[in-house]
Design a protein around this motif. Structure first.
Motif, short mmCIF file in Angstrom:
data_model
loop_
_atom_site.label_atom_id
_atom_site.label_comp_id
_atom_site.label_asym_id
_atom_site.label_seq_id
_atom_site.Cartn_x
_atom_site.Cartn_y
_atom_site.Cartn_z
N THR A 49 1.08 -1.10 -0.20
CA THR A 49 0.39 -0.12 0.15
C THR A 49 0.81 1.52 0.32
O THR A 49 0.57 2.96 -0.51
N ASP A 172 -6.13 -1.22 -4.96
CA ASP A 172 -5.23 -1.64 -4.20
C ASP A 172 -6.17 -2.93 -4.01
O ASP A 172 -7.27 -2.17 -2.91
N GLU A 173 -5.63 -3.88 -3.74
CA GLU A 173 -6.79 -5.03 -3.80
C GLU A 173 -8.50 -4.50 -3.94
O GLU A 173 -9.21 -4.61 -2.80
MG MG Z 1 -2.60 -3.15 1.61
#
Ligand code: MG
Ligand code: ATP
Lengths: 249, 397
Positions: A49, A172-173
């Protein structure tokens, strides 16, 4: 030219106040070319991240250089960085991050409203509609997030990321909060966008999701452990079709 | 971000929390409306005082015995005469003698105020006649027993608003009524302006006074802007007439109409300012309420701010968004306050005798003031919002 160029990039947390220094990123060298579809993998806390935030100009490195389309981001002032986020970057978050009680269309319009030489209200609307139809939600424009499924919300978020025709989409995911079918839908969409030439960098924990990308970067303890192409990426559309066949009566 | 978009966003956010917004702006509403109402009533009462005093005569100077020492009165008809002949800045002069007397008429008797006056008195007071004529030069010279009466007196003595040609008695002496004054109603202090009997000064001095001293000398100056000069002139003539050496104080007092107005309305003015200040304090309290709710709003919308920053909003955009919201909120409060106060003032005009004067300029000023309250008290929360770190803002729940 490299779209993303990182040289010995470091991001430390906790320096200055005497506490323990966390080396979230500790010497990252990374190049991404236009049109790539990269999956970033790694254990929890490995720095994925943090890397995305810097790549998306939400954060700045403690040390090292980051060039986006040849521009040295570390030398820019906050307003210039905001403009880069607006014009060159599209974010897709795990938790969608749509504005509540605001329609899908208005959520997608948001980046256009912050453009420096703003377009007319009409043009903004048309652009946003176009982006929404690109993710297949033209008939849900007036729905607010609470009236949409998770997958649909994420598609609105993708439309919002797309609407300014950015150079780079960072996710991000993006499937972290979605079930398998919805995840496959999102991956189908990503592959479609990638097919049309858009550069995508995506963080994921799931190898099943990573295999739809073309390149895999593995991060560990703030360093790149492994970086290479994914041979024969899976076709999300086909996987989705098979999945639906298996799960219908 | 375009201003129109900012304003639209503000309205949406304000109307999304209707009740909260209303309660927040209540302070501003109360503040603005009380400032406007207070100032309007204050100006109204000042105007009322001014009217009352103006109704006493035009460009009026009044010479009175020294204040609190009526026994030291030395004003005589001769003084009035000297002013009349010597003063260049006065247009009319009349000595007066005022007495409260019971007069007897055809159908009843009535206690009223009898004024001994000279013919100029009519010009000074600008009283008009309904019937008959005013007292003449000849009436005064010959000490005639004639009278001009007000309508209240007429009603009480003769049963109706007539009387010219009738006779009334003051003491034992019969007076012939030669004129009837046009009704002037009551003044703001509730005094009946028609309850008067006017007789020649000379007659009054003989019949109603034990000495020859006057109650006052009433004077009209030739114009409003030469009142002060006229006053000085009259003062000089009287000092000479009374043979006062330079080291002696005046044995009389001169009131100037504009001074009277000033003195009388200064109390009202001070009161107005005081009330407006108190109302102003409630505006400030209202501003603090807005600041409070804006801080809450920033906290509630931290994630939204994060999203906006992530899609390319600059600090300035976020600052302006929250600042606009607090300005719109205070202006709305100001607008409601203005409407409310106009309603109250209209109601006062309709259902009470309180006079209130609305100054349009002042309405604009209060609207501007409400807006500045929004800027002043909205700046800190807006500043706080624009200083948020995007990553942290996006992480908050
Ligand atoms: Mg993360
Ligand atoms: N604001 C911060 N202050 C201090 N340390 C931080 C901060 N943000 C992240 N870290 C630390 O940096 C390291 C990397 O965090 P990061 O969020 O990048 O991990 P990640 O790979 O995304 O993990 P996950 O897969 O769980 O999302 C972690 O050790 C984390 O504790």
């Amino acid at each position: 030219m490299n779209l993303v160029l990182m040289e010995n990039l470091q991001r430390y947390y906790g320096t200055g106040n005497g506490g323990v220094t966390v080396k979230a990123l500790d010497g990252i060298d990374l190049k991404i070319l236009p049109g790539e579809f990269v999956a970033i993998m790694g254990a929890s806390g490995s720095g994925k991240t943090t890397l995305m935030n810097i790549m998306g100009c939400l954060d700045l490195p403690t040390n090292g250089k980051y060039f986006l389309e040849g521009i040295d981001v570390t030398t820019l002032n906050p307003d210039q960085i905001a403009e880069i986020r607006n014009l060159k970057i599209g974010f897709v978050f795990q938790s969608f991050n749509l504005l509540p009680r605001t329609t899908a269309l208005e959520n997608v319009e948001l980046p256009l409203l912050y453009r420096r030489n703003g377009q007319s209200t009409r043009a903004i609307r048309d652009h946003a509609k176009e982006a929404l139809s690109r993710v297949g939600l033209e008939d849900r424009m007036d729905h607010v997030p609470s009236q949409l499924s998770g997958g649909q919300q994420q598609r609105v978020a993708i439309a919002r990321a797309l609407v300014n025709r950015p150079s780079l989409i960072l996710a991000d995911e993006p499937t972290g909060n979605l079930d398998t079918e919805m995840s496959l839908e999102i991956m189908t969409l990503f592959q479609e966008l990638h097919g049309s030439g858009i550069t995508i960098v995506m963080v994921t924990h799931e190898p099943d999701i990573a295999r739809f990308a073309e390149r895999k970067v593995v991060v560990r303890d703030g360093k790149i452990l492994q970086d290479g192409p994914i041979p024969n990426p899976a076709r999300a559309e086909e996987v989705l079709k098979r999945f639906r066949e298996e799960h219908t009566l | 971000m375009k201003p129109t978009v900012l304003v639209k966003l503000s309205f949406r956010s304000i109307f999304r929390n209707r009740m909260r917004s209303l309660l927040t702006t209540l302070g501003i509403i109360i503040g603005v409306s009380s400032v406007i109402i207070m100032v309007a009533i204050g100006e109204g009462s000042q105007a009322q005082i001014r009217d009352t005093i103006n109704s006493m005569g035009s460009n009026l100077l009044v010479v009175l015995p020294p204040r609190g020492r009526f026994d030291a009165n030395r004003l005589t008809q001769k003084d009035a005469e000297r002013i009349r002949t010597e003063a260049t800045l006065v247009s009319a002069v009349s000595g007066t003698l005022r007495r409260s007397v019971t007069v007897v008429g055809g159908t009843g008797n009535w206690t009223t105020t009898v004024y001994g006056v000279e013919p100029d008195y009519q010009a000074i007071k600008q009283w008009e006649l309904l019937e008959g004529e005013f007292l003449s030069e000849q009436d005064v010279k010959s000490r005639r027993k004639v009278a001009v009466i007000g309508s209240t007196v007429a009603k009480n003595l003769f049963g109706s608003v007539t009387g010219v040609g009738e006779t009334l008695r003051i003491g034992n002496a019969p007076f012939q009524v030669v004129g009837l004054l046009k009704s002037r109603g009551t003044n703001s202090m509730g005094q009946d302006l028609d309850d008067v009997v006017l007789v020649p000064l000379t007659t009054a001095l003989v019949r109603l006074s034990r000495n020859n001293y006057l109650s006052s000398i009433e004077i009209s100056a030739i114009s409003e802007d030469r009142m002060t000069e006229a006053q000085a002139e009259v003062e000089g003539i009287l000092r000479e007439s009374h043979r006062l050496s330079d080291d002696k104080e005046n044995d009389f007092e001169i009131l100037n109409q504009s001074q009277i107005i000033e003195v009388a309305s200064s109390t009202a003015k001070v009161l107005t300012i005081l009330l407006a200040c108190i109302a102003g304090v409630s505006l400030v309290v209202g501003g603090i309420g807005i600041m409070n709710i804006m801080l809450v709003s920033v906290t509630e919308r931290t994630r939204e701010i994060g999203v906006r920053l992530a899609v390319g909003a600059r600090k300035k955009d976020i600052l302006l968004q929250f600042l606009t919201e607090s300005i719109v909120l205070s202006l709305l409060g100001g607008a409601i306050g203005i409407l409310f106060s106009l309603g109250v003032i209209a109601g006062l005009g309709k259902f009470s005798s309180i006079r209130a004067i609305v100054n349009p300029l002042f309405i604009l000023v209060s609207a501007g003031f409400a807006g500045s309250v929004g800027v002043f008290f909205g700046y800190y929360p807006a500043r706080k919002a624009s200083g948020l770190n995007p990553i942290e803002a996006l992480r908050t729940e």
